[in-house]
Motif scaffolding. Structure first.
Motif, PDB file in Angstrom:
ATOM      1  N   LEU A   1      51.215  43.409  33.575  1.00  0.00           N
ATOM      2  CA  LEU A   1      49.984  44.176  33.629  1.00  0.00           C
ATOM      3  C   LEU A   1      48.801  43.268  33.362  1.00  0.00           C
ATOM      4  N   HIS A   2      47.717  43.527  34.041  1.00  0.00           N
ATOM      5  CA  HIS A   2      46.500  42.745  33.839  1.00  0.00           C
ATOM      6  C   HIS A   2      45.313  43.692  33.932  1.00  0.00           C
ATOM      7  N   THR A   3      44.361  43.510  33.059  1.00  0.00           N
ATOM      8  CA  THR A   3      43.138  44.311  33.067  1.00  0.00           C
ATOM      9  C   THR A   3      41.961  43.386  33.281  1.00  0.00           C
ATOM     10  N   VAL A   4      41.079  43.757  34.180  1.00  0.00           N
ATOM     11  CA  VAL A   4      39.876  42.963  34.420  1.00  0.00           C
ATOM     12  C   VAL A   4      38.693  43.639  33.746  1.00  0.00           C
ATOM     13  N   ALA A   5      37.767  42.833  33.255  1.00  0.00           N
ATOM     14  CA  ALA A   5      36.549  43.355  32.646  1.00  0.00           C
ATOM     15  C   ALA A   5      35.706  44.019  33.725  1.00  0.00           C
ATOM     16  N   CYS A   6      34.839  44.941  33.311  1.00  0.00           N
ATOM     17  CA  CYS A   6      33.977  45.657  34.260  1.00  0.00           C
ATOM     18  C   CYS A   6      33.217  44.688  35.164  1.00  0.00           C
ATOM     19  N   ARG A   7      32.684  43.611  34.562  1.00  0.00           N
ATOM     20  CA  ARG A   7      31.884  42.652  35.343  1.00  0.00           C
ATOM     21  C   ARG A   7      32.736  41.894  36.356  1.00  0.00           C
TER      22      ARG A   7
ATOM     23  N   PHE B   1      37.350  40.813  41.581  1.00  0.00           N
ATOM     24  CA  PHE B   1      38.774  41.015  41.842  1.00  0.00           C
ATOM     25  C   PHE B   1      38.970  41.793  43.138  1.00  0.00           C
ATOM     26  N   ASP B   2      38.200  42.868  43.328  1.00  0.00           N
ATOM     27  CA  ASP B   2      38.324  43.661  44.550  1.00  0.00           C
ATOM     28  C   ASP B   2      38.033  42.810  45.783  1.00  0.00           C
TER      29      ASP B   2
ATOM     30  N   ASN C   1      41.537  52.606  36.832  1.00  0.00           N
ATOM     31  CA  ASN C   1      40.437  51.972  36.103  1.00  0.00           C
ATOM     32  C   ASN C   1      40.375  50.485  36.433  1.00  0.00           C
ATOM     33  N   HIS C   2      40.503  49.645  35.434  1.00  0.00           N
ATOM     34  CA  HIS C   2      40.385  48.198  35.642  1.00  0.00           C
ATOM     35  C   HIS C   2      41.721  47.487  35.451  1.00  0.00           C
ATOM     36  N   SER C   3      42.816  48.218  35.632  1.00  0.00           N
ATOM     37  CA  SER C   3      44.146  47.639  35.428  1.00  0.00           C
ATOM     38  C   SER C   3      44.903  47.552  36.742  1.00  0.00           C
ATOM     39  N   PHE C   4      45.697  46.510  36.855  1.00  0.00           N
ATOM     40  CA  PHE C   4      46.571  46.381  38.012  1.00  0.00           C
ATOM     41  C   PHE C   4      47.862  45.721  37.582  1.00  0.00           C
ATOM     42  N   GLY C   5      48.892  45.932  38.384  1.00  0.00           N
ATOM     43  CA  GLY C   5      50.195  45.337  38.113  1.00  0.00           C
ATOM     44  C   GLY C   5      50.417  44.148  39.019  1.00  0.00           C
ATOM     45  N   ILE C   6      51.083  43.151  38.495  1.00  0.00           N
ATOM     46  CA  ILE C   6      51.453  41.971  39.279  1.00  0.00           C
ATOM     47  C   ILE C   6      52.973  42.010  39.401  1.00  0.00           C
ATOM     48  N   GLN C   7      53.463  42.355  40.591  1.00  0.00           N
ATOM     49  CA  GLN C   7      54.904  42.435  40.808  1.00  0.00           C
ATOM     50  C   GLN C   7      55.484  41.108  41.275  1.00  0.00           C
ATOM     51  N   GLY C   8      54.661  40.252  41.852  1.00  0.00           N
ATOM     52  CA  GLY C   8      55.173  38.991  42.363  1.00  0.00           C
ATOM     53  C   GLY C   8      54.064  37.982  42.573  1.00  0.00           C
ATOM     54  N   ILE C   9      54.444  36.707  42.495  1.00  0.00           N
ATOM     55  CA  ILE C   9      53.525  35.607  42.766  1.00  0.00           C
ATOM     56  C   ILE C   9      54.221  34.642  43.710  1.00  0.00           C
ATOM     57  N   PRO C  10      53.472  33.762  44.370  1.00  0.00           N
ATOM     58  CA  PRO C  10      54.113  32.808  45.279  1.00  0.00           C
ATOM     59  C   PRO C  10      55.208  32.014  44.567  1.00  0.00           C
ATOM     60  N   ALA C  11      56.320  31.817  45.237  1.00  0.00           N
ATOM     61  CA  ALA C  11      57.473  31.131  44.638  1.00  0.00           C
ATOM     62  C   ALA C  11      57.127  29.733  44.151  1.00  0.00           C
ATOM     63  N   GLU C  12      56.196  29.069  44.842  1.00  0.00           N
ATOM     64  CA  GLU C  12      55.850  27.704  44.474  1.00  0.00           C
ATOM     65  C   GLU C  12      55.237  27.600  43.085  1.00  0.00           C
ATOM     66  N   ILE C  13      54.697  28.689  42.588  1.00  0.00           N
ATOM     67  CA  ILE C  13      54.042  28.656  41.276  1.00  0.00           C
ATOM     68  C   ILE C  13      54.688  29.650  40.327  1.00  0.00           C
ATOM     69  N   SER C  14      55.976  29.844  40.483  1.00  0.00           N
ATOM     70  CA  SER C  14      56.683  30.856  39.695  1.00  0.00           C
ATOM     71  C   SER C  14      56.709  30.562  38.205  1.00  0.00           C
TER      72      SER C  14
END
Length: 124
Positions: free
Chosen positions: A8-14, A19-20, A38-51
């Motif tokens: 989980l990651h939350t971004v500040a209002c500013r 992010f959008d 609101n200002h939260s999003f889930g990260i289910q995956g990232i590029p394999a090269e930077i796992s």
């Protein structure tokens, strides 16, 4: 893809607008993201090269990078990959510095050197 589930990651209002603006580019680079409200999003995956990277910190860095430079996120990802490549070289160097670089501590084979003939045989 991430192990251990969704981060989980939350971004500040500013930072929300930034992010959008970069979300589509992040997804094109291989990030799997979902909006959680609101200002939260889930990260289910990232590029394999930077796992090995911390997903939330990586997103935070990319938001900051985009806010301050306006540069393409591919440049930021290349920097992360360069670090990952250095880490990979270190691991390989450490492996070959051991007494038995071809085997794990449990005696399992890590690497095999094949002759051209052996490769041809396996390809048939």
């Amino acid at each position: 893809e991430l192990t251990g589930g969704v981060h989980l990651h939350t971004v500040a209002c500013r930072d929300k607008a930034v992010f959008d603006a970069i979300r589509e580019e992040l997804e094109a680079l291989g990030f799997e993201l979902s909006h959680l409200g609101n200002h939260s999003f889930g990260i289910q995956g990232i590029p394999a090269e930077i796992s090995n990277a911390d997903p939330s910190q990586l997103i935070r860095t990319m938001i900051d990078h985009s806010m301050h430079t306006g540069n393409d996120l591919k440049d930021e990802l290349r920097e992360a990959l360069a670090l990952a490549s250095e880490e990979m070289l270190l691991v390989v160097s450490e492996l070959f510095a051991t007494r038995t670089p071809g085997y794990t501590p449990d005696g399992l084979k890590v690497i095999s050197v094949l002759s051209d003939g052996e490769i041809d045989k396996k390809m048939q």
